[in-house]
Write an enzyme that holds these catalytic residues in place. Structure first.
Site, PDB file in Angstrom:
ATOM      1  N   GLU A  46       4.134   9.584  -5.959  1.00  0.00           N
ATOM      2  CA  GLU A  46       3.533   8.586  -6.830  1.00  0.00           C
ATOM      3  C   GLU A  46       2.145   9.062  -7.229  1.00  0.00           C
ATOM      4  O   GLU A  46       1.270   9.228  -6.383  1.00  0.00           O
ATOM      5  CB  GLU A  46       3.436   7.238  -6.101  1.00  0.00           C
ATOM      6  CG  GLU A  46       2.784   6.155  -6.927  1.00  0.00           C
ATOM      7  CD  GLU A  46       2.702   4.842  -6.157  1.00  0.00           C
ATOM      8  OE1 GLU A  46       3.036   3.801  -6.740  1.00  0.00           O
ATOM      9  OE2 GLU A  46       2.293   4.873  -4.977  1.00  0.00           O
ATOM     10  N   GLU A  54       5.666  -3.436   0.804  1.00  0.00           N
ATOM     11  CA  GLU A  54       5.762  -3.146  -0.632  1.00  0.00           C
ATOM     12  C   GLU A  54       4.998  -1.859  -0.838  1.00  0.00           C
ATOM     13  O   GLU A  54       3.768  -1.842  -0.808  1.00  0.00           O
ATOM     14  CB  GLU A  54       5.183  -4.310  -1.452  1.00  0.00           C
ATOM     15  CG  GLU A  54       5.628  -4.301  -2.903  1.00  0.00           C
ATOM     16  CD  GLU A  54       4.848  -3.309  -3.745  1.00  0.00           C
ATOM     17  OE1 GLU A  54       5.404  -2.217  -4.029  1.00  0.00           O
ATOM     18  OE2 GLU A  54       3.712  -3.600  -4.101  1.00  0.00           O
ATOM     19  N   CYS A  86       2.033   0.277  -8.841  1.00  0.00           N
ATOM     20  CA  CYS A  86       3.273   0.831  -8.283  1.00  0.00           C
ATOM     21  C   CYS A  86       4.385   0.907  -9.321  1.00  0.00           C
ATOM     22  O   CYS A  86       5.328   1.668  -9.148  1.00  0.00           O
ATOM     23  CB  CYS A  86       3.739  -0.016  -7.099  1.00  0.00           C
ATOM     24  SG  CYS A  86       2.593  -0.031  -5.715  1.00  0.00           S
ATOM     25  N   GLY A 146       0.823  -1.202   0.000  1.00  0.00           N
ATOM     26  CA  GLY A 146       0.000   0.000   0.000  1.00  0.00           C
ATOM     27  C   GLY A 146       0.854   1.247   0.000  1.00  0.00           C
ATOM     28  O   GLY A 146       1.977   1.253  -0.512  1.00  0.00           O
TER      29      GLY A 146
END
Length: 481
Positions: free
Chosen positions: A381, A249, A287, A229
């Site tokens: 991001e 992650e 991601c 997440g």
């Protein structure tokens, strides 16, 4: 009337006292209604997992492998149904959802294979020193305890698979918390696991609201946490339980580097197509989607219009349509955030070449150039269908641009030169370097994870099993070696 979907408590279906609706980000319809476990039911699941941990660790490998093989086969049989469910609750175009089911099939198959060969033990003779004469060390791996798996919304089936399958393969009980926005795909795995002979307590799937997650995180009976997440949530979890083993992650802002030797028309057409596809697949909610393109000055002017054309050719719309490439984001709030970041960059001087428009939860595939380094979209991001393109002079400047980020998940390098490939592998501060392609490639059996603030630890079935277990040595004495 939508029926209520039960959750899975120690291998059996259960319902709580409250429910919540799962809605489609595309059209707002109710996809399902999910029952929420009570505090007492969560306690029952944790207690059952803790109680069975030793027996489950001793379960024969063939039993665990058979269960994993069963889930893999049943996913194949129900592919279209599950793909439609993923698309409905997540907004992912159905063609990408079918691919996600196929990947989950592989994850459970790989896990079955690893269950059969994992932990065979390793012998080491100790008589290399006089004090070790007649002694032999034998090392095996044993589970650290119950795993708390926390999965995100963007791959609601496959990232649940990446929590559950390695734990079962290693003999570690697992409690899975699927994302509240997309719990239905994870709960489907419960249906398939319930068809196996795994012992009660070996697994539970609990759609717990996020505000009740801290109690689970803090529970000492759950010594391993596997989280996928956001950076903010992941590090908050790690900071709150410094003595637990955490695999995180987290995010990335994946870069695709196009170097001077990747210069033919065929090369640039391929690079542009791959970049356009994988900056927008899953709505950019991956991601390792392409967020940054870093192009050598010698190819930049020929590459940029190709990228814009390829992005504009992406088919947007109804995720239920097989022709759709780009569907909505997971929520209107997510699309509004992306919109605000793009607007901020344009106000600061970035050039908008295409896209930049929002319609509800959908955001048009977008290409920006001349983005200021301090703009949010440069630093964070984006998790949306937005791409920035930057010109650099030479290989060294390209690698420096990739590394000029707090993230380091994966990078792609378009080159034909083997020496360049090895230099990139050495220079780039990321968990994975993909040569000749975008950073968005992931094989589910390979080690997957990042450097810097992209997380700690590795997924990929065997590597997650290593994370869930520890080495225990036995020294045998009085042997004639």
């Amino acid at each position: 009337m939508t029926s209520t979907t039960a959750f899975w408590l120690a291998g059996r279906q259960a319902t709580g006292e409250t429910t919540f609706d799962v809605t489609s980000p595309w059209d707002g319809r109710t996809v399902g209604t999910v029952s929420v476990p009570t505090d007492a039911q969560i306690e029952d699941a944790v207690s059952a997992a803790h109680a069975v941990r030793e027996d489950f660790a001793a379960t024969p490998a063939h039993v665990r492998a058979a269960a994993l093989d069963h889930v893999s086969r049943r996913l194949v049989e129900r592919t279209e149904e599950i793909a439609r469910l993923i698309s409905a609750e997540n907004g992912k175009p159905v063609k990408w959802a079918r691919g996600e089911v196929g990947r989950a099939v592989s994850v459970f198959r790989f896990a079955a294979e690893e269950a059969r060969r994992f932990n065979g033990g390793e012998a080491q003779r100790l008589d290399t020193d006089a004090g070790g004469q007649g002694r032999l060390a034998f090392t095996r791996r044993f589970p650290k305890g119950v795993v708390l798996g926390i999965a995100p919304f963007n791959f609601p089936l496959n990232l649940c698979a990446h929590k559950i399958a390695p734990a079962i393969a290693a003999g570690a009980p697992i409690i899975l918390k699927p994302a509240p926005a997309t719990p239905l795909s994870g709960l489907i795995l419960g249906e398939l696991l319930a068809e196996t002979e795994l012992p009660a307590g070996a697994w539970s799937i609990l759609p717990v609201p996020n505000d009740r997650m801290p109690a689970l995180v803090q529970d000492e009976r759950l010594p391993v946490i596997s989280f996928t997440g956001s950076e903010t949530v992941g590090y908050a979890i790690m900071d709150s339980v410094p003595r637990k083993h955490c695999t995180l992650e987290l995010g990335g802002n994946g870069a695709a580097v196009v170097l001077a030797d990747f210069a033919s028309d065929e090369d640039l057409d391929r690079a542009a197509q791959r970049i356009a596809t994988f900056s927008n697949y899953q709505g950019g909610q991956s991601c390792i989607s392409v967020q940054r393109v870093i192009a050598d000055a010698s190819v930049y002017d020929r590459l940029l219009p190709r990228i814009v054309a390829a992005v504009e050719a992406q088919v947007t719309g109804d995720p239920n349509d097989d022709a759709t490439d780009v569907g909505p984001l997971v929520s209107e709030a997510a699309a509004q955030r992306v919109e605000s970041w793009v607007d901020e960059a344009v106000a600061a001087g970035a050039k908008l070449l295409t896209g930049g428009k929002r319609d509800g939860a959908s955001y048009a595939p977008t290409v920006l150039t001349d983005v200021p380094a301090e703009a949010t979209i440069s630093c964070e991001e984006v998790f949306g269908p937005v791409l920035t393109v930057r010109k650099v002079d030479g290989e060294a400047e390209a690698y420096a641009a990739v590394n000029d980020s707090k993230y380091g998940l994966q990078a792609g390098v378009f080159t034909h030169d083997l020496g360049t490939a090895f230099r990139a592998h050495r220079a780039l501060e990321v968990g994975g370097v993909v040569i000749g392609d975008v950073p968005s490639y992931r094989a589910d059996q390979m080690p997957y994870g990042g450097a810097k603030q992209s997380g700690v630890g590795r997924e990929g079935v065997k590597f997650a099993m290593d994370d869930y277990t520890y080495e225990r040595v036995m020294v045998l004495t009085g042997l004639a070696l």
